[in-house]
Every structure is written in structure tokens, then in C-alpha cells.
Design an enzyme around this catalytic site. Structure first.
Site, PDB file in Angstrom:
ATOM      1  CG  ASP A   1      30.951 124.831 117.488  1.00 30.09           C
ATOM      2  OD1 ASP A   1      29.875 124.249 117.776  1.00 30.09           O
ATOM      3  OD2 ASP A   1      31.974 124.230 117.106  1.00 30.09           O
TER       4      ASP A   1
ATOM      5  CD  GLN B   1      34.513 117.996 117.099  1.00 28.06           C
ATOM      6  OE1 GLN B   1      33.477 118.260 116.492  1.00 28.06           O
ATOM      7  NE2 GLN B   1      34.549 117.829 118.406  1.00 28.06           N
TER       8      GLN B   1
ATOM      9  CE  LYS C   1      29.561 118.204 117.150  1.00 29.87           C
ATOM     10  NZ  LYS C   1      30.794 118.903 117.495  1.00 29.87           N
TER      11      LYS C   1
END
Ligand code: NAP
Length: 280
Positions: free
Chosen positions: A117, A94, A50
């Protein structure tokens, strides 16, 4: 006739190119903070990729890697600091977190305007209201882009979503509904998955169970999107029996090379969207 293989890598490259051009035209560089807690090797690889994607399109990344034994209050402080940091437009925490850290609590601490997200209740609510400012979770957003690129007509189509996680299945169903598909939502208690799938014009499988969707469950001409990512002795496979399904489908995504690259690309899209909303 064998199905068209929907090339997620190619579409993701196109998306990255679009993002890069948009970033070049912005008055300041968008910033993405990545937070990797602990030393899970798969998570470390995802975060590294990412960050590489961000660098490629001109998004600045701010990486934080506290140890797996970080105290809950310290992780909370880190997230609050990122919420307050004007250089940071997006925060990627994460997942999964180590067991002693309550995932819902920490996701809930992220400022919804920086929740790239799309996992906060605020963004889930905005999505349910079909509000344009919603930040949509990357995987289902990527699936919608793939369906669009493959010119799949969703209005009035029978769409079956298998899996109801907050990360994939639930937002996927919302997006298909908003695109005027007739959505049937399946999960582990669904009584007759085969019968449901055989009615589908579009199947999205997001379960994590290799070959759950057999070739014979795919109606002739259906579109099959395989979100599943399963590591097996035979390598990485999806949730769909690919070779059999492609004989019946009109279009299908492979694993790897289908939805996965799109998930990464949509994180960049979400970061730019968050930066724009914050005046970037
Ligand atoms: P998850 O949270 O474990 O959810 C799995 C869902 O599948 C649950 O809703 C579960 O139903 C349902 N399910 C389990 N067994 C089933 C069965 N036999 N029939 C029908 N439904 C069944 O997983 P997730 O996070 O949504 O991820 C799903 C898969 O997608 C995983 O393989 C994951 O690695 C992959 N994934 C890929 C990407 C990508 O970028 N390609 C991104 C995210 C996830 P219940 O709710 O009833 O338990």
C-alpha cells in the site's frame, strides 16, 4: 465540446492483463497477505475484491481475519509472522482499524519491502527521493497511469491537488512534481480554491466532499481526475460536479468507473514489484 471520459475500468483491465502475463513468466507465484481486522462491511467487500483480483492474475492470497477485539500484541505478532513468511511478498492491512488499535503503529510494523500500500514512512521517503524502488500508494499510482493513458502532458503543466492525506493527496503531489508539473497543493484551509483551480491544467480532487469542485472552477480544456468516493442518496459520487465540469474539461474521470478500478489494479502491480524485488 464535451470532455473525453477517461475509462478507468478499461485501463484497469489492461493493467490486470499485463500483470497476469508478468506473473506467468515468473519463477514462482507472488503472494499477497490480506489482513482484515473486525467486521466493517465496506472493508470486507474491498478485501474480497482484492483477493478476487489476485486470483484472476495468478497471485496467491493468504487471508487473515482476526476479530475486532484482537489484542494489540497479537496483531503485532501476526504482522511480524507475515514479514517473516517467504511466501508472502505483499502485506495489505485493511484500514481503518478498530479504535483501540493505533493505525500508525501497525502500518509501521510492516516490512517496507512488503508494504504494497506504500504507507510506511520508508516508502514515503523513497517516493520523496524519486527512487525507483519506492512502492507508491495504489490510488495516486493509478492516477498517474490514467494520465499517461490519456496522453496528458504533465511537464510544465499547472497541476492542482486537493487533499493532503498520506494515502492520496501527498503522494499524488510528489508524483506530479516528479513528472515536472508545477504543483499547487490545496486543503481545507486553502483560501480561494476557485481561483487556484481556474489556473489548473490538471485538477486532482481527493477530498471526500460531493460537488466540491464546481463546473465553473474548471478551466476550459483542463483535465479533471476525481478521486472522491462519496455515498449519497443519489448513489456513489465523486468530489467534482461531473456534468458541469465535463462541458469545460478536455478529459475527466467518472465516479464510479474512473480512479476506483485503478486503485485495485495497482495493488497487483505493487505486489509483483515487491515479489521481483525479493527475487521472484
Ligand atoms: P482524508 O484523509 O479525509 O483527506 C481529505 C483531505 O481533503 C484533507 O487533506 C482535507 O484537508 C481536505 N479537505 C477537506 N475539506 C476540504 C475543502 N473544503 N477544501 C479543500 N480541501 C479539503 O481522505 P482521503 O483518504 O485522502 O480520501 C479522499 C477521498 O478519496 C475520499 O472520498 C475517499 O473515499 C476517496 N478515495 C478513493 C479512492 C479510490 O480508489 N477511488 C482511494 C482512496 C480514497 P485538511 O488536511 O486540511 O483536513
Amino acid at each position: 465540446m464535451a470532455a473525453e471520459i477517461i475509462d478507468g475500468k478499461a485501463v484497469a483491465a489492461k493493467v490486470r492483463e499485463e500483470v497476469k502475463r508478468e506473473v506467468e513468466a515468473m519463477s514462482r507465484k507472488p503472494g499477497l497477505a490480506t489482513v482484515l481486522v473486525g467486521d466493517d462491511p465496506a472493508s470486507a467487500v474491498y478485501v474480497r475484491m482484492k483477493r478476487e483480483d489476485s486470483a484472476e492474475v495468478g497471485i496467491e492470497s493468504f487471508h487473515h481475519e482476526p476479530g475486532g477485539d484482537i489484542a494489540p500484541d497479537d496483531l503485532a505478532d501476526l504482522l511480524m509472522g507475515l514479514n517473516a513468511d517467504d511466501r508472502v511478498d505483499g502485506i495489505l492491512l485493511q484500514l481503518p482499524l478498530p479504535d483501540h488499535l493505533d493505525q500508525d503503529r501497525f502500518v509501521g510494523l510492516i516490512d517496507p519491502s512488503k508494504d504494497v500500500d506504500g504507507l510506511t514512512t520508508a516508502n514515503a521517503g523513497l517516493l520523496m527521493h524519486s527512487r525507483p524502488e519506492a512502492i507508491v500508494p495504489c490510488t495516486p499510482a493509478g492516477v498517474m497511469r490514467l494520465l499517461d493513458e490519456a496522453n496528458v502532458e504533465l511537464s510544465g503543466a499547472n497541476a492542482v491537488v486537493i487533499g493532503r492525506s498520506i494515502l492520496v493527496g501527498k503522494p499524488m503531489a510528489q508524483l506530479l512534481l516528479a513528472a515536472n508539473a508545477t504543483v499547487t497543493h490545496c486543503h481545507s484551509r486553502t483560501r480561494d480554491l476557485e481561483a487556484v483551480c481556474l489556473e489548473a491544467d490538471v485538477i486532482v480532487a481527493a477530498v471526500g466532499s460531493p460537488a466540491l469542485v464546481k463546473g465553473y472552477m474548471v478551466r476550459e480544456g483542463a483535465v479533471v481526475i476525481d478521486v472522491g468516493t462519496n455515498r449519497t442518496d443519489a448513489g456513489l459520487v465523486g468530489d467534482v460536479e461531473f456534468e458541469e465540469a465535463r462541458k469545460r474539461a478536455s478529459a475527466i474521470t467518472p465516479v464510479p468507473g474512473g480512479v476506483g478500478p485503478m486503485t485495485r489494479a495497482m495493488l497487483l502491480v505493487n505486489t509483483v514489484k515487491a515479489a521481483r524485488a525479493r527475487g521472484g
